[in-house]
Design a protein around this motif. Structure first.
Motif, PDB file in Angstrom:
ATOM      1  N   ILE B  48       0.842  -1.195   0.000  1.00 24.94           N
ATOM      2  CA  ILE B  48       0.000   0.000   0.000  1.00 24.94           C
ATOM      3  C   ILE B  48       0.876   1.242   0.000  1.00 24.94           C
ATOM      4  O   ILE B  48       1.890   1.284   0.700  1.00 24.94           O
ATOM      5  CB  ILE B  48      -0.874   0.006   1.283  1.00 24.94           C
ATOM      6  CG1 ILE B  48      -2.060  -0.943   1.133  1.00 24.94           C
ATOM      7  CG2 ILE B  48      -1.360   1.384   1.643  1.00 24.94           C
ATOM      8  CD1 ILE B  48      -3.132  -0.447   0.201  1.00 24.94           C
ATOM      9  N   CYS B  65      -9.596  -0.883   8.352  1.00 30.87           N
ATOM     10  CA  CYS B  65      -8.455  -1.797   8.483  1.00 30.87           C
ATOM     11  C   CYS B  65      -8.602  -2.723   9.686  1.00 30.87           C
ATOM     12  O   CYS B  65      -8.759  -2.274  10.815  1.00 30.87           O
ATOM     13  CB  CYS B  65      -7.162  -0.989   8.589  1.00 30.87           C
ATOM     14  SG  CYS B  65      -5.732  -2.056   8.737  1.00 30.87           S
ATOM     15  N   THR B  67      -6.246  -4.784  10.729  1.00 34.85           N
ATOM     16  CA  THR B  67      -4.972  -5.062  11.414  1.00 34.85           C
ATOM     17  C   THR B  67      -4.406  -3.826  12.113  1.00 34.85           C
ATOM     18  O   THR B  67      -3.250  -3.840  12.545  1.00 34.85           O
ATOM     19  CB  THR B  67      -3.929  -5.555  10.398  1.00 34.85           C
ATOM     20  OG1 THR B  67      -3.642  -4.481   9.497  1.00 34.85           O
ATOM     21  CG2 THR B  67      -4.424  -6.751   9.599  1.00 34.85           C
ATOM     22  N   ALA B  69      -3.329  -1.174  10.905  1.00 29.17           N
ATOM     23  CA  ALA B  69      -2.206  -0.527  10.219  1.00 29.17           C
ATOM     24  C   ALA B  69      -2.450   0.981  10.142  1.00 29.17           C
ATOM     25  O   ALA B  69      -1.523   1.772  10.180  1.00 29.17           O
ATOM     26  CB  ALA B  69      -2.036  -1.117   8.827  1.00 29.17           C
ATOM     27  N   PHE B  70      -3.692   1.345  10.006  1.00 29.30           N
ATOM     28  CA  PHE B  70      -4.043   2.768  10.109  1.00 29.30           C
ATOM     29  C   PHE B  70      -4.536   3.043  11.522  1.00 29.30           C
ATOM     30  O   PHE B  70      -5.310   2.261  12.080  1.00 29.30           O
ATOM     31  CB  PHE B  70      -5.149   3.123   9.108  1.00 29.30           C
ATOM     32  CG  PHE B  70      -4.637   3.359   7.713  1.00 29.30           C
ATOM     33  CD1 PHE B  70      -4.011   4.550   7.395  1.00 29.30           C
ATOM     34  CD2 PHE B  70      -4.779   2.388   6.728  1.00 29.30           C
ATOM     35  CE1 PHE B  70      -3.527   4.775   6.106  1.00 29.30           C
ATOM     36  CE2 PHE B  70      -4.298   2.606   5.447  1.00 29.30           C
ATOM     37  CZ  PHE B  70      -3.668   3.802   5.144  1.00 29.30           C
ATOM     38  N   PHE B  79      -0.031   5.711   9.420  1.00 29.02           N
ATOM     39  CA  PHE B  79       0.000   4.412   8.754  1.00 29.02           C
ATOM     40  C   PHE B  79       1.260   3.653   9.184  1.00 29.02           C
ATOM     41  O   PHE B  79       2.368   4.174   9.080  1.00 29.02           O
ATOM     42  CB  PHE B  79       0.006   4.659   7.229  1.00 29.02           C
ATOM     43  CG  PHE B  79       0.115   3.413   6.399  1.00 29.02           C
ATOM     44  CD1 PHE B  79      -0.694   2.309   6.656  1.00 29.02           C
ATOM     45  CD2 PHE B  79       1.020   3.346   5.344  1.00 29.02           C
ATOM     46  CE1 PHE B  79      -0.592   1.158   5.876  1.00 29.02           C
ATOM     47  CE2 PHE B  79       1.113   2.205   4.551  1.00 29.02           C
ATOM     48  CZ  PHE B  79       0.304   1.103   4.826  1.00 29.02           C
ATOM     49  N   CYS B  84       0.517  -3.904   7.861  1.00 31.18           N
ATOM     50  CA  CYS B  84      -0.396  -4.041   6.710  1.00 31.18           C
ATOM     51  C   CYS B  84      -0.239  -5.393   6.041  1.00 31.18           C
ATOM     52  O   CYS B  84       0.868  -5.851   5.762  1.00 31.18           O
ATOM     53  CB  CYS B  84      -0.094  -2.920   5.723  1.00 31.18           C
ATOM     54  SG  CYS B  84      -0.939  -3.110   4.166  1.00 31.18           S
ATOM     55  N   THR B  85      -1.351  -6.064   5.768  1.00 38.44           N
ATOM     56  CA  THR B  85      -1.309  -7.359   5.082  1.00 38.44           C
ATOM     57  C   THR B  85      -1.706  -7.208   3.607  1.00 38.44           C
ATOM     58  O   THR B  85      -1.940  -8.201   2.915  1.00 38.44           O
ATOM     59  CB  THR B  85      -2.275  -8.346   5.752  1.00 38.44           C
ATOM     60  OG1 THR B  85      -3.589  -7.761   5.707  1.00 38.44           O
ATOM     61  CG2 THR B  85      -1.877  -8.624   7.183  1.00 38.44           C
ATOM     62  N   ALA B  86      -1.814  -5.974   3.186  1.00 39.44           N
ATOM     63  CA  ALA B  86      -2.133  -5.678   1.776  1.00 39.44           C
ATOM     64  C   ALA B  86      -3.443  -6.319   1.318  1.00 39.44           C
ATOM     65  O   ALA B  86      -3.535  -6.852   0.217  1.00 39.44           O
ATOM     66  CB  ALA B  86      -0.980  -6.072   0.867  1.00 39.44           C
ATOM     67  N   CYS B  87      -4.443  -6.232   2.170  1.00 40.35           N
ATOM     68  CA  CYS B  87      -5.759  -6.770   1.757  1.00 40.35           C
ATOM     69  C   CYS B  87      -6.452  -5.811   0.789  1.00 40.35           C
ATOM     70  O   CYS B  87      -7.418  -6.163   0.133  1.00 40.35           O
ATOM     71  CB  CYS B  87      -6.645  -7.004   2.972  1.00 40.35           C
ATOM     72  SG  CYS B  87      -7.212  -5.473   3.730  1.00 40.35           S
ATOM     73  N   MET B  88      -5.972  -4.584   0.723  1.00 40.97           N
ATOM     74  CA  MET B  88      -6.426  -3.567  -0.244  1.00 40.97           C
ATOM     75  C   MET B  88      -7.830  -3.017   0.039  1.00 40.97           C
ATOM     76  O   MET B  88      -8.392  -2.316  -0.800  1.00 40.97           O
ATOM     77  CB  MET B  88      -6.362  -4.081  -1.696  1.00 40.97           C
ATOM     78  CG  MET B  88      -5.022  -4.634  -2.107  1.00 40.97           C
ATOM     79  SD  MET B  88      -3.835  -3.300  -2.302  1.00 40.97           S
ATOM     80  CE  MET B  88      -2.319  -4.194  -2.652  1.00 40.97           C
ATOM     81  N   GLN B  89      -8.365  -3.300   1.178  1.00 44.20           N
ATOM     82  CA  GLN B  89      -9.707  -2.784   1.487  1.00 44.20           C
ATOM     83  C   GLN B  89      -9.706  -1.259   1.626  1.00 44.20           C
ATOM     84  O   GLN B  89     -10.643  -0.580   1.216  1.00 44.20           O
ATOM     85  CB  GLN B  89     -10.258  -3.424   2.772  1.00 44.20           C
ATOM     86  CG  GLN B  89     -10.701  -4.868   2.610  1.00 44.20           C
ATOM     87  CD  GLN B  89     -11.633  -5.046   1.425  1.00 44.20           C
ATOM     88  OE1 GLN B  89     -12.616  -4.337   1.282  1.00 44.20           O
ATOM     89  NE2 GLN B  89     -11.280  -5.981   0.547  1.00 44.20           N
ATOM     90  N   CYS B  90      -8.663  -0.736   2.247  1.00 38.16           N
ATOM     91  CA  CYS B  90      -8.634   0.708   2.502  1.00 38.16           C
ATOM     92  C   CYS B  90      -8.568   1.517   1.201  1.00 38.16           C
ATOM     93  O   CYS B  90      -9.056   2.628   1.129  1.00 38.16           O
ATOM     94  CB  CYS B  90      -7.457   1.061   3.400  1.00 38.16           C
ATOM     95  SG  CYS B  90      -5.893   0.449   2.760  1.00 38.16           S
TER      96      CYS B  90
END
Ligand code: SF4
Ligand code: SF4
Lengths: 740, 297
Positions: B48, B65, B67, B69-70, B79, B84-90
């Motif tokens: 991200i 998020c 996890t 991360a934010f 951030f 971050c697990t890079a799930c890309m939801q944000c």
């Protein structure tokens, strides 16, 4: 400096430096003097008599370098004159609108004009007077005859003025025009210009006149002259350039749609103020033959990028790039210099007209007029643009009069289909198990109801128009075949009567449907109720939903879902427009013309309306014309064009696409070749329209900060070109957004 | 490998290769060039980027998020990339597009389909350019895509740093119309300092492609103060290759700086500017050595 470049220089200088408050001074002062005359006469005769006086008194300026004559004097008024002007335009005797009926947005029968000439037209009218029994018709025809006479006399005065200057060839051409049929390329062009000048500078406020398919109608004159050896290609180009230049001398400064009173001075001062005049090139005829010839090339080569008018409309025929490579190269080169030039896909327009019910022949004779609307050519009258208000005089019964005035519009707000989506959202969030189909059904039910009411209203208005059609005369009637043949105003006697039916704010609507479908029905991230609440609250307190809406797919990104909704909405809206019109078309040749236009109302209405499901907040602009919302085309130009290709190619007759390009991107031979190839691919695959503005964000921002350095910066607005630094800030900002 | 990780697709590329092209950037690179202008393509993993300067601290990402991360500290949204697990939801919720996800998984089919969208616009000269990162590190994926594109009649260019095994080139060669081959320095030590790797394999591979008469366009990214002293050496090297291999001198710029920050990646970008004149001077040197120089637009 050759003669022609002096003309170009003069026109360019005038466009950039004419004072903001310049006024067509002679028109105002003379009309003011005679405004109370002929009050007892019916409008047609009052018009012809007043116009005769006006044309006999205005001066006939000629410059040494004129190849074509016809100018209008405009300058800043003295304090005393300004007072007269202000009194005049507010006086109950103010002539424009009552006597000089506004006849803008129309197409004259230019071929007929050239075939008969002024004297021939007058003879025709005079003969018809003798054979007519009807008193109203006699009056109508007498007025026509008087107007032709007035133009003939005016032309003779011009001839004398040219002679006095020692311009014998010019004087001779003017004599020919006054005394008979045009007999050469130069005299034909001269005749067209004299008529255009009178309409645009002395009569019609906001004329936006279609000046014709000149490569087609002047071709025989050109070929004959070349054969006879009295004309060369070079000389023809000089005439064309001068003809182009003349159009720019009679314009005011400023911008007429969004402009505010501080920098726009309105059509009251200069009839032609900021109006586009449309010149059509190329295209095909009713038998499918391509109408491209040497003159097409010459008219294209002569386009001067610095000019505002005429707006050259190129009717793109399939594979024009391959079959006419050098013409195509010229046009693309001119487009990349930001010329007043637009491309319409000939196939799209004529096939849509055929679907409506016009014949092959008629469907090929369409024209465009400002701002970017399509007409059926000289056999059709635009309902709104015709002198409708005047016809109300034909109604004796006050009650009936009122009835007609009852607007077919909803409430006090103007339309925006985007706003309908919000109302439907409010309604459907109460329904259990609503789905996207429900949205479609509701949306098109609303659209259909609206069209039915509109058609009913127009039909009534047409009925009134047809009651006493010879009691109204506009300048257009003098040069329109149907008026001449029937001795009735074209707004009643035309074969076709149409009104535009626009898919306003198309991009915003597609994006709203896409957001609803994606977020509520496909991804199920939010409910209809949540979306509705968020939209109604202008997303205040609903930032998460705002984020989702803004990140949803958008028309212009070339994504599957947005493409699907663009296609479905466009297809169905067009179908509906044609279908609802059908009974009226069959009965009285009245119909709605399907298009995707919003002009600059995307700004005005955007300010009035609340938030929409695409993540647009209250008060911000909607999408413009057929173009995606500003800033969403993350997949570049081809992504945008691919998205637009979902609009069916036989569905709409107009719908401006502003293509804004940074000149640096397509510089050099290769850059130009690539741009031309992109454009041609778009059209060959069924793209409808494109008009190109070439500048950059940096240049636009610098122009805002230092207007004096960028007086020559021109951009396409909707169907017309504007001088960027003369526009109001709201429009300037919108154009900057377009380039982002 | 039937899946590839793509950091971005850029359509309407008219300055990279010939005609109108679509460039696909594959994620991951074996080099670590200090001037890298695609920092989002250095790591092989999805990640991200968060553009602080755009953020309006609305907190949507914090709520989204899982996890943490934010998070919010002193009213400011921060951030922590480590979480971050890079799930890309944000990415899909930020209202001002301050969050950008880099690294989307594609199958061969889905990538080829997307790359073909602009096919009608390509004309005779245009096509697809695979770039990166180093696209050839995702060897099987790129080979399969290139083969498929060739079958569809679309020209394929490979933009490469050359730092891959010889057999990778052997595999891809049949499907490639042109290699856009980066040459950063000839001096081995300097190359190692600037990119983290030795250049022996790179020069060797280029020689191999040249011997095989592959179409090559050499790209020399000029970074004033770092590798401008290599110009002549590069010229000498090119002269020893097959005749007619052209070179394009690319001008270094630091446009990528905000992306380094957004990716929380150590910013290695050189401070000094490389001017248009520096480029012209380098071009002049090369031209005087008898080398064909292609102007960069
Ligand atoms: S969603 Fe975007 S704007 Fe909102 S706090 Fe997160 S990064 Fe900032
Ligand atoms: S990508 Fe997923 S894990 Fe990473 S910050 Fe965004 S929401 Fe959190």
């Amino acid at each position: 400096m050759s003669n022609i470049s002096e003309n170009v220089f003069e026109a360019k200088y005038t466009l950039e430096n004419k004072p903001l408050l310049a006024t067509s001074v002679e028109r105002i002062l003379i009309l003011n003097e005679i405004k109370s005359l002929f009050k007892d006469l019916p409008q047609p005769l009052r018009f012809s008599r007043m116009l005769s006086i006006l044309l006999s008194k205005v001066s006939t300026p000629v410059e040494d370098f004129d190849l074509i004559a016809g100018r209008c004097v405009d300058r800043v008024l003295t304090d005393e004159e300004e007072k007269i002007f202000q009194q005049f335009i507010t006086s109950p005797d103010y002539t424009t609108g009552k006597v000089f009926i506004p006849s803008g947005h129309c197409t004259f029968s230019w071929e007929t004009v050239l075939e008969y000439g002024l004297t021939g037209l007058k003879e025709k009218a005079d003969r018809a007077i003798l054979s007519s029994e009807d008193e109203d018709k006699k009056v109508f025809l007498t007025a026509l005859s008087e107007i032709y006479k007035a133009i003939i006399d005016y032309t003779l005065r011009y001839s004398a003025a040219a002679k006095e200057k020692g311009l014998n060839a010019l004087a001779e051409n003017l004599n020919t025009v006054a005394n008979g049929k045009p007999n050469s390329f130069a005299s034909a062009l001269q005749l067209l210009w004299i008529i255009t000048l009178i309409d645009c500078a002395y009569i019609a406020e906001n004329p936006t006149l279609t000046v014709g398919r000149l490569d087609k109608i002047l071709y025989s004159f050109y070929v004959d002259d070349i054969k006879k050896g009295v004309l060369t290609e070079e000389k023809a180009k000089e005439y064309i350039t001068d003809y182009y230049a003349k159009h720019n001398l009679i314009m005011g400064r400023g911008e007429h749609q969004v402009g505010d009173s501080t920098n726009s001075t309105t059509f009251l001062r200069i009839c032609n103020f900021d109006a586009p005049q449309y010149l059509l090139l190329a295209g095909s005829d009713g038998k499918g033959n391509v109408c491209i010839n040497d003159l097409t090339r010459l008219f294209a080569e002569c386009i001067v990028p610095a000019f505002k008018n005429p707006v050259v409309v190129v009717r793109y025929v399939k594979d024009m790039d391959k079959n006419y490579p050098s013409l195509w190269k010229t046009l693309v080169g001119k487009a990349l210099k930001s010329s007043s030039l637009m491309f319409y896909n000939d196939g799209n327009v004529s096939s849509t007209l055929k679907r409506i019910g016009l014949t092959d022949e008629e469907s090929s004779e369409y024209a465009h007029f400002g701002c970017n609307w399509c007409s059926t050519g000289d056999n059709g009258a635009w309902m709104h643009g015709s002198p409708h208000s005047f016809h109300f005089n034909a109604i004796k019964d006050e009650e009936e009069r009122k009835q007609l005035y009852v607007p077919y519009m909803r409430g006090n707000l103007p339309f925006s289909w985007a706003q309908d989506v919000v109302e439907i959202l409010e309604k459907l969030c109460l329904k259990e198990n609503a789905d996207i189909e429900d949205f479609y059904n509701e949306f098109f039910r609303t659209m259909s109801d609206f069209m039915d009411r509109k058609l009913a209203y127009l039909s009534k208005e047409l009925e009134v128009r047809k009651r006493k059609p010879s009691r109204v005369l506009s300048f257009t009637d003098c040069f329109t075949k149907c008026s001449l043949e029937t001795a009735q105003c074209f707004s009643a006697s035309a074969k076709y009567h149409f009104e535009n039916q626009s898919f306003w704010m198309f991009g915003t609507v597609v994006d709203s449907f896409t957001a609803i479908d994606q977020l509520v029905f496909i991804e199920k991230k939010i409910t209809l109720k949540q979306l509705c609440d968020a939209v109604k609250a202008d997303f205040n307190g609903y930032e998460d939903i705002l984020g989702l809406c803004r990140n949803a797919e958008k028309y212009g990104m070339d994504t599957p879902l947005s493409n699907k909704h663009a296609k479905m909405l466009a297809e169905k809206a067009s179908e509906l427009t044609i279908e609802r019109s059908r009974p009226y078309f069959e009965r009285e040749k009245l119909f709605l013309m399907p298009n995707i236009q919003s002009d600059t109302y995307h700004l005005k209405w955007g300010e009035l309306f609340g938030a929409t499901p695409d993540g647009r907040r209250k008060g911000s602009a909607f999408s413009q014309n057929s173009r995606p919302t500003n800033g969403v085309c993350v997949n570049g130009l081809t992504g945008m064009l691919n998205s637009m290709l979902n609009i069916p190619s036989d569905a709409f007759v107009s719908g401006a696409l502003n293509l804004d390009v940074d000149g640096k991107e397509y510089s050099g031979e290769e850059g130009q070749r690539i741009f031309g190839a992109i454009l041609a691919t778009y059209f060959n695959r069924g793209g409808l329209h494109a008009q190109i503005s070439v500048t950059s964000i940096e240049e636009l921002l610098d122009a805002k900060a230092h207007p004096e350095r960028h007086r020559d910066l021109r951009v396409r607005v909707t169907g017309y070109s504007g001088i960027f630094v003369d526009m109001c800030e709201r429009l300037q900002n919108d154009i900057i957004e377009r380039f982002k | 490998m039937n899946k590839g990780i793509v950091s971005g697709i850029k359509r309407m590329e008219i300055h990279d290769g010939d005609g109108l092209r679509t460039t696909v950037f594959l994620k991951g690179c074996p080099l670590k060039c200090i001037w890298c202008h695609n920092p989002e393509s250095i790591s092989y993993e999805p990640e991200i980027g968060r553009f602080e300067e755009k953020c309006i601290s609305c907190g949507s990402c914090v709520r989204t998020c899982d996890t943490n991360a934010f998070f919010i500290k002193d009213g400011i949204v921060l951030f922590d990339k480590g979480k971050c697990t890079a799930c890309m939801q944000c990415e899909k919720i930020c209202p001002v597009f301050a969050i950008v996800g880099y690294g989307k998984e594609y199958s061969v089919d889905s990538l080829v389909e997307e790359l073909l969208t602009d096919k009608p616009f390509f004309g005779d000269k245009g096509g697809i350019t695979f770039s990166g990162g180093e696209c050839l590190t995702q060897t099987d994926f790129v080979v399969k895509c290139a083969k498929r594109l060739k079958e569809k009649g679309v020209g394929v260019y490979i933009d490469t740093c050359g730092y891959v095994k010889r057999d990778v080139f052997e595999k891809i060669m049949p499907y490639v119309d042109k290699f856009l081959y980066d040459l950063k320095a000839i001096d081995g030590d300097l190359h190692k300092r600037l990119t983290g790797r030795d250049n022996a394999a790179i020069l060797d591979n280029m020689k191999f492609l040249s011997d095989k008469k592959c179409a090559i366009e050499i790209r020399f990214p000029l970074v004033k103060g770092y590798n401008d002293g290599e110009t002549e050496k590069i010229g000498e090297f090119i002269k020893r290759l097959n005749i007619g291999i052209p070179v394009k001198v690319l001008r270094y710029h630091d446009f990528a700086r905000s992306r380094y920050n957004a990716l929380q990646r150590r910013d290695t970008l050189p401070e000094g500017q490389t001017t248009a004149k520096d480029v012209v001077d380098a071009e002049e040197i090369l031209r005087n050595m008898g080398i064909i120089v292609i102007k960069d637009n």
